[in-house]
Design a protein around this motif. Structure first.
Motif, PDB file in Angstrom:
ATOM      1  N   GLU A   1      95.308  40.984  -9.075  1.00 57.57           N
ATOM      2  CA  GLU A   1      95.127  39.667  -9.692  1.00 57.57           C
ATOM      3  C   GLU A   1      95.512  39.674 -11.171  1.00 57.57           C
ATOM      4  OE1 GLU A   1      92.941  41.367  -8.059  1.00 57.57           O
ATOM      5  OE2 GLU A   1      92.034  40.197  -6.432  1.00 57.57           O
ATOM      6  N   GLN A   2      95.282  40.817 -11.842  1.00 55.78           N
ATOM      7  CA  GLN A   2      95.546  40.883 -13.284  1.00 55.78           C
ATOM      8  C   GLN A   2      97.030  40.930 -13.622  1.00 55.78           C
ATOM      9  OE1 GLN A   2      93.224  44.459 -13.965  1.00 55.78           O
ATOM     10  NE2 GLN A   2      91.645  43.284 -15.030  1.00 55.78           N
ATOM     11  N   LEU A   3      97.856  41.379 -12.680  1.00 55.84           N
ATOM     12  CA  LEU A   3      99.278  41.552 -12.957  1.00 55.84           C
ATOM     13  C   LEU A   3     100.012  40.225 -13.097  1.00 55.84           C
ATOM     14  CD1 LEU A   3     100.170  44.477 -10.522  1.00 55.84           C
ATOM     15  CD2 LEU A   3      99.932  44.591 -13.008  1.00 55.84           C
ATOM     16  N   PHE A   4      99.494  39.178 -12.471  1.00 55.38           N
ATOM     17  CA  PHE A   4     100.234  37.918 -12.418  1.00 55.38           C
ATOM     18  C   PHE A   4      99.416  36.747 -12.953  1.00 55.38           C
ATOM     19  CE2 PHE A   4     101.644  40.681  -8.942  1.00 55.38           C
ATOM     20  CZ  PHE A   4     102.979  40.846  -9.304  1.00 55.38           C
ATOM     21  N   THR A   5      98.586  37.014 -13.950  1.00 59.81           N
ATOM     22  CA  THR A   5      97.797  35.935 -14.539  1.00 59.81           C
ATOM     23  C   THR A   5      98.680  34.894 -15.215  1.00 59.81           C
ATOM     24  OG1 THR A   5      97.530  37.294 -16.527  1.00 59.81           O
ATOM     25  CG2 THR A   5      95.756  37.383 -14.888  1.00 59.81           C
ATOM     26  N   TYR A   6      99.911  35.269 -15.561  1.00 57.47           N
ATOM     27  CA  TYR A   6     100.820  34.321 -16.214  1.00 57.47           C
ATOM     28  C   TYR A   6     101.388  33.304 -15.219  1.00 57.47           C
ATOM     29  CZ  TYR A   6     104.468  37.336 -14.273  1.00 57.47           C
ATOM     30  OH  TYR A   6     105.257  38.078 -13.430  1.00 57.47           O
ATOM     31  N   LEU A   7     101.202  33.560 -13.914  1.00 59.15           N
ATOM     32  CA  LEU A   7     101.631  32.599 -12.893  1.00 59.15           C
ATOM     33  C   LEU A   7     100.486  31.642 -12.619  1.00 59.15           C
ATOM     34  CD1 LEU A   7     103.416  35.001 -10.357  1.00 59.15           C
ATOM     35  CD2 LEU A   7     104.464  33.592 -12.145  1.00 59.15           C
TER      36      LEU A   7
ATOM     37  N   GLY B   1      97.650  29.605 -11.271  1.00 61.55           N
ATOM     38  CA  GLY B   1      96.941  29.544  -9.998  1.00 61.55           C
ATOM     39  C   GLY B   1      97.221  30.694  -9.043  1.00 61.55           C
ATOM     40  N   PHE B   2      97.708  31.823  -9.566  1.00 66.06           N
ATOM     41  CA  PHE B   2      98.054  32.927  -8.661  1.00 66.06           C
ATOM     42  C   PHE B   2      96.804  33.545  -8.036  1.00 66.06           C
ATOM     43  CE2 PHE B   2      98.489  37.460  -7.799  1.00 66.06           C
ATOM     44  CZ  PHE B   2      99.580  37.466  -6.939  1.00 66.06           C
ATOM     45  N   THR B   3      96.833  33.666  -6.730  1.00 67.34           N
ATOM     46  CA  THR B   3      95.824  34.398  -5.967  1.00 67.34           C
ATOM     47  C   THR B   3      96.572  35.219  -4.929  1.00 67.34           C
ATOM     48  OG1 THR B   3      94.193  32.632  -6.235  1.00 67.34           O
ATOM     49  CG2 THR B   3      93.803  34.231  -4.482  1.00 67.34           C
ATOM     50  N   PRO B   4      96.303  36.525  -4.823  1.00 71.90           N
ATOM     51  CA  PRO B   4      97.038  37.356  -3.847  1.00 71.90           C
ATOM     52  C   PRO B   4      96.931  36.794  -2.441  1.00 71.90           C
ATOM     53  CG  PRO B   4      95.735  38.737  -5.322  1.00 71.90           C
ATOM     54  CD  PRO B   4      95.327  37.324  -5.596  1.00 71.90           C
ATOM     55  N   ASN B   5      98.067  36.656  -1.768  1.00 69.93           N
ATOM     56  CA  ASN B   5      98.035  36.187  -0.388  1.00 69.93           C
ATOM     57  C   ASN B   5      97.937  37.375   0.562  1.00 69.93           C
ATOM     58  OD1 ASN B   5     100.590  37.331  -0.221  1.00 69.93           O
ATOM     59  ND2 ASN B   5     101.673  35.368  -0.278  1.00 69.93           N
ATOM     60  N   ALA B   6      97.972  37.099   1.846  1.00 71.24           N
ATOM     61  CA  ALA B   6      97.779  38.153   2.844  1.00 71.24           C
ATOM     62  C   ALA B   6      98.871  39.206   2.761  1.00 71.24           C
ATOM     63  CB  ALA B   6      97.741  37.533   4.239  1.00 71.24           C
ATOM     64  N   CYS B   7     100.108  38.773   2.548  1.00 71.56           N
ATOM     65  CA  CYS B   7     101.222  39.716   2.436  1.00 71.56           C
ATOM     66  C   CYS B   7     100.981  40.706   1.305  1.00 71.56           C
ATOM     67  CB  CYS B   7     102.531  38.958   2.218  1.00 71.56           C
ATOM     68  SG  CYS B   7     103.948  39.989   1.799  1.00 71.56           S
ATOM     69  N   GLN B   8     100.652  40.201   0.134  1.00 70.01           N
ATOM     70  CA  GLN B   8     100.458  41.054  -1.040  1.00 70.01           C
ATOM     71  C   GLN B   8      99.245  41.965  -0.881  1.00 70.01           C
ATOM     72  OE1 GLN B   8     100.252  37.667  -3.495  1.00 70.01           O
ATOM     73  NE2 GLN B   8     102.472  37.362  -3.527  1.00 70.01           N
TER      74      GLN B   8
ATOM     75  N   TYR C   1     108.314  39.756   5.875  1.00 72.80           N
ATOM     76  CA  TYR C   1     107.518  38.533   5.715  1.00 72.80           C
ATOM     77  C   TYR C   1     108.482  37.374   5.490  1.00 72.80           C
ATOM     78  CZ  TYR C   1     103.279  35.934   4.435  1.00 72.80           C
ATOM     79  OH  TYR C   1     102.223  35.061   4.419  1.00 72.80           O
ATOM     80  N   PRO C   2     108.113  36.170   5.904  1.00 75.30           N
ATOM     81  CA  PRO C   2     109.037  35.029   5.760  1.00 75.30           C
ATOM     82  C   PRO C   2     109.463  34.781   4.312  1.00 75.30           C
ATOM     83  CG  PRO C   2     107.255  34.482   7.265  1.00 75.30           C
ATOM     84  CD  PRO C   2     106.905  35.802   6.662  1.00 75.30           C
ATOM     85  N   MET C   3     110.576  34.076   4.183  1.00 73.62           N
ATOM     86  CA  MET C   3     111.151  33.766   2.878  1.00 73.62           C
ATOM     87  C   MET C   3     110.157  32.976   2.034  1.00 73.62           C
ATOM     88  SD  MET C   3     113.336  33.937   5.499  1.00 73.62           S
ATOM     89  CE  MET C   3     113.426  32.262   6.117  1.00 73.62           C
ATOM     90  N   GLY C   4     110.117  33.299   0.747  1.00 78.17           N
ATOM     91  CA  GLY C   4     109.256  32.587  -0.177  1.00 78.17           C
ATOM     92  C   GLY C   4     107.785  32.923  -0.030  1.00 78.17           C
ATOM     93  N   GLY C   5     107.486  34.048   0.628  1.00 75.56           N
ATOM     94  CA  GLY C   5     106.089  34.394   0.878  1.00 75.56           C
ATOM     95  C   GLY C   5     105.481  35.339  -0.130  1.00 75.56           C
ATOM     96  N   GLY C   6     106.181  35.652  -1.212  1.00 71.56           N
ATOM     97  CA  GLY C   6     105.613  36.499  -2.260  1.00 71.56           C
ATOM     98  C   GLY C   6     105.881  37.983  -2.090  1.00 71.56           C
ATOM     99  N   LYS C   7     107.005  38.335  -1.427  1.00 74.36           N
ATOM    100  CA  LYS C   7     107.328  39.756  -1.242  1.00 74.36           C
ATOM    101  C   LYS C   7     107.629  40.438  -2.570  1.00 74.36           C
ATOM    102  CE  LYS C   7     110.659  39.046   1.763  1.00 74.36           C
ATOM    103  NZ  LYS C   7     110.529  37.600   1.970  1.00 74.36           N
ATOM    104  N   THR C   8     108.239  39.713  -3.507  1.00 69.99           N
ATOM    105  CA  THR C   8     108.547  40.312  -4.809  1.00 69.99           C
ATOM    106  C   THR C   8     107.273  40.717  -5.530  1.00 69.99           C
ATOM    107  OG1 THR C   8     110.609  39.071  -5.052  1.00 69.99           O
ATOM    108  CG2 THR C   8     109.577  39.888  -7.070  1.00 69.99           C
ATOM    109  N   GLU C   9     106.277  39.834  -5.559  1.00 67.79           N
ATOM    110  CA  GLU C   9     105.008  40.173  -6.208  1.00 67.79           C
ATOM    111  C   GLU C   9     104.315  41.328  -5.479  1.00 67.79           C
ATOM    112  OE1 GLU C   9     106.350  36.455  -7.674  1.00 67.79           O
ATOM    113  OE2 GLU C   9     106.027  37.079  -5.604  1.00 67.79           O
TER     114      GLU C   9
END
Length: 654
Positions: free
Chosen positions: A225-231, A233-240, A260-268
């Motif tokens: 959660e701390q890595l992406f506070t600059y995004l 409303g970021f909350t880790p999803n199931a993929c992450q 995981y499907p496109m746009g699902g947060g694989k980069t994060e």
């Protein structure tokens, strides 16, 4: 030679030793530095010395009885390989065999980019030349305070050890040969101990300036959660979350596949895993590899933002963009200017820099952090000059391979070889894909862990995470997709003759965009894109006010970069979306670009690529224009699919 050896030793002491030895051993590091220092022993040869026959030193050598001839070999790398093995076997009293000595000498003697093999006929000079080379090696041994009886590399060296030794030699040579940092000293009476002390200070200053002694982003482990506070409303999803949990089960180098499907947060997810490993295993950094320059440029911006806001960053961090046209990327150029002037706004640049030393060819992968095209890494397993430097630059890092499905058969085979080398070099690999075929997943896992029993692999769930360690440890977890994550796409198949397809598309655009909206039309060839763009603009341009954009790979580079920036500004996650827009594009819009359209048309393409195109449709949560609230992908098919249809120019792509 001593300067270069001292650079190698300082690098090893600063943490690079973990690439070579499991247990810290200062003596082994000193011996490795001595081998590196011997890289130029071939310069004590008549052929090399006589390259500047006009110099007084050559005349003095001749007066002292050193023999010269017309057939002397002037390639000092070949001479090193021809002479160093015998010197090593003599000094170790044959504990080191001549065959193994040849391998060590070939690694350090190849520092100009080529491993010599035809050295038996090298005319290196005998008599006084041999004595001078022997005295030189002995002087180097004394400088490092070693005893030949403790020489540790008598066992057969492994290929990955030799590759890393060759890479270390090149890196140390490139730094130690900089005349501005290590000016030439011609005082024959200079005390050797004083010289070493002076050079060690210069070495540490040089490495500190290049941030080669720093472990980036490892001041402390950060929660996901701390890595992406600059995004917002970021909350880790199931993929992450699942990917993070799987990666933390490995204490060894491993390969992780995230599907995981496109746009699902694989980069994060990949960045979260990487950050965990950097802290947990003290890795040297990462390289994020993508299929195209466009996707590399887009990812560079995202990673730059990630590093600037990283909660565990300490001091300045090197970040480099690596592809054939990185020099004209505006954001990267700003970082280079920052490094060149050393005067910058810390808030604006966030302690991220791109030192000019790494921007020379072949050096970029040696920097701690990098993002760019996959070819920069693939050149490490092709027969190119300094291929071992690229492999050494990736050793002990995390290598993220994005959009792996996008590569053709030839590139895929080269990729498997790269993954095999990365495993041998102690690097960890993260593979990201939304549409990865089963056989390619298995080939990647087998390449990384060659002794893996494929029959023991569990069935891979989709979406899911599968990982394998170098010890053949396997872990597989499915990723639950909540209802809120589901994005249904309605597929409309339109069977249209090739001479009527643009007319059909124009009619649909007119009807669907009557109340506004942003549409993308994707085709397979540049000629089709140009033809379609001209047709639509002439047919609809006067009747329908809209933003019209054409994008493909054949624009002049600066114009293409400007178009890509415009597309990102208009259709990115926070873009200023126009009331109505039509984008005509080739495959450059297909993957890794975080853009979002209300409506999409595509000609027939391989199914995995059609899915990737659909990933740019309703990618983000936003209010859609009237009539476009359902994500709809219109696929234009040629008629007579039951027989052999006419695919036109696309036949050569499909």
């Amino acid at each position: 030679m001593l300067d270069v050896g001292l650079v190698a030793h300082a690098l090893l002491e600063a943490g690079w030793r973990r690439l070579f030895f499991d247990e810290p051993d200062r003596q082994q590091g000193l011996w490795l530095a001595l081998l590196v220092a011997c890289h130029d022993v071939g310069k004590i040869s008549p052929g090399f010395q006589n390259k500047r026959s006009d110099l007084e030193i050559v005349q003095q050598q001749k007066r002292l009885g050193f023999q010269f001839s017309q057939n002397d070999d002037d390639d000092h790398g070949r001479v090193t390989l021809a002479t160093l093995p015998k010197l090593l076997t003599e000094q170790t009293q044959s504990r080191l065999s001549i065959a193994h000595a040849n391998q060590l000498a070939r690694a350090v003697g190849g520092h100009h980019g080529v491993f010599h093999v035809d050295f038996n006929q090298a005319r290196a000079g005998q008599g006084q030349w041999t004595d001078a080379r022997r005295r030189l090696v002995e002087t180097l041994r004394q400088a490092f305070g070693l005893d030949w009886s403790s020489f540790p590399f008598c066992a057969p060296p492994r290929p990955e050890f030799l590759i890393k030794l060759a890479g270390l030699t090149c890196l140390a040579d490139w730094i130690g040969s900089q005349e501005d940092r290590f000016p030439y000293c011609g005082d024959a009476d200079l005390d050797l101990d004083d010289y070493v002390t002076d050079r060690q200070q210069r070495v540490h200053a040089a490495l500190a300036e290049l941030h080669l002694t720093d472990a980036p982003l490892t001041a402390g482990e950060s929660a996901l959660e701390q890595l992406f506070t600059y995004l917002p409303g970021f909350t880790p999803n199931a993929c992450q979350t699942v990917a993070w949990e799987v990666a933390r089960r490995f204490d060894e180098p491993c390969l992780v596949v995230i599907e995981y499907p496109m746009g699902g947060g694989k980069t994060e997810a990949a960045l979260g895993i990487t950050d965990c490993w950097l802290h947990k295993r003290r890795l040297r950094g990462w390289y994020y590899a993508l299929p195209t320059q466009a996707t590399g440029n887009a990812m560079f911006e995202r990673l730059l933002e990630f590093i600037r806001h990283h909660p565990a960053r300490k001091g300045d961090v090197e970040l480099h963009l690596l592809h054939g046209n990185a020099d004209i990327n505006e954001s990267y150029e700003k970082l280079r200017q920052v490094s060149a002037t050393a005067v910058y706004d810390a808030d604006e640049h966030g302690g991220v820099r791109a030192s000019g030393w790494f921007t020379a060819r072949k050096r970029g992968l040696l920097a701690s952090l990098g993002v760019g095209t996959i070819d920069q890494a693939l050149l490490g397993v092709l027969q190119t000059r300094h291929m071992f430097v690229r492999l050494f630059g990736l050793a002990g890092k995390v290598v993220i391979l994005d959009e792996v499905h996008a590569y053709d058969t030839y590139t895929s085979e080269t990729l498997f070889r790269l993954v095999n080398w990365l495993g041998a070099l102690g690097s960890s690999v993260i593979v990201l894909s939304a549409t990865l075929p089963t056989d390619k997943r298995r080939a990647l896992l087998k390449a990384y862990a060659p002794t893996l029993d494929e029959s023991a692999l569990p069935a891979a769930p989709y979406p899911g995470v599968m990982a394998v360690g170098r010890s053949n440890k396997v872990c597989s977890e499915s990723i639950p997709i909540a209802e809120t994550d589901r994005r249904a796409v309605q597929l409309e198949l339109l069977e249209v003759a090739s001479d009527a397809r643009w007319e059909q598309l124009a009619a649909l655009l007119t009807a669907k965009l009557i109340d506004g909206g942003c549409a993308a039309c994707l085709v397979n060839t540049v000629s089709d894109a140009q033809e379609l763009f001209v047709y639509l603009k002439q047919r609809l341009g006067c009747a329908m006010e809209a933003e019209w954009i054409l994008v493909h790979a054949r624009f002049p580079l600066e114009q293409r970069l400007a178009i890509e920036a415009r597309i990102k500004a208009l259709f990115g996650k926070d873009g200023r979306r126009p009331h109505r827009a039509v984008v005509v594009a080739t495959q450059v819009m297909e993957q890794s670009l975080d853009v979002d359209f209300d409506l999409m048309f595509t000609v027939l393409a391989p199914v995995d690529l059609v899915l990737q195109r659909a990933g740019r449709l309703h990618r983000h949560q936003r209010r859609r224009p009237t009539g476009l609230d359902t994500a709809t992908l219109y696929c234009l098919l040629p008629p007579h699919l039951e027989s052999r249809p006419d695919f036109g120019e696309s036949e050569f792509i499909l």
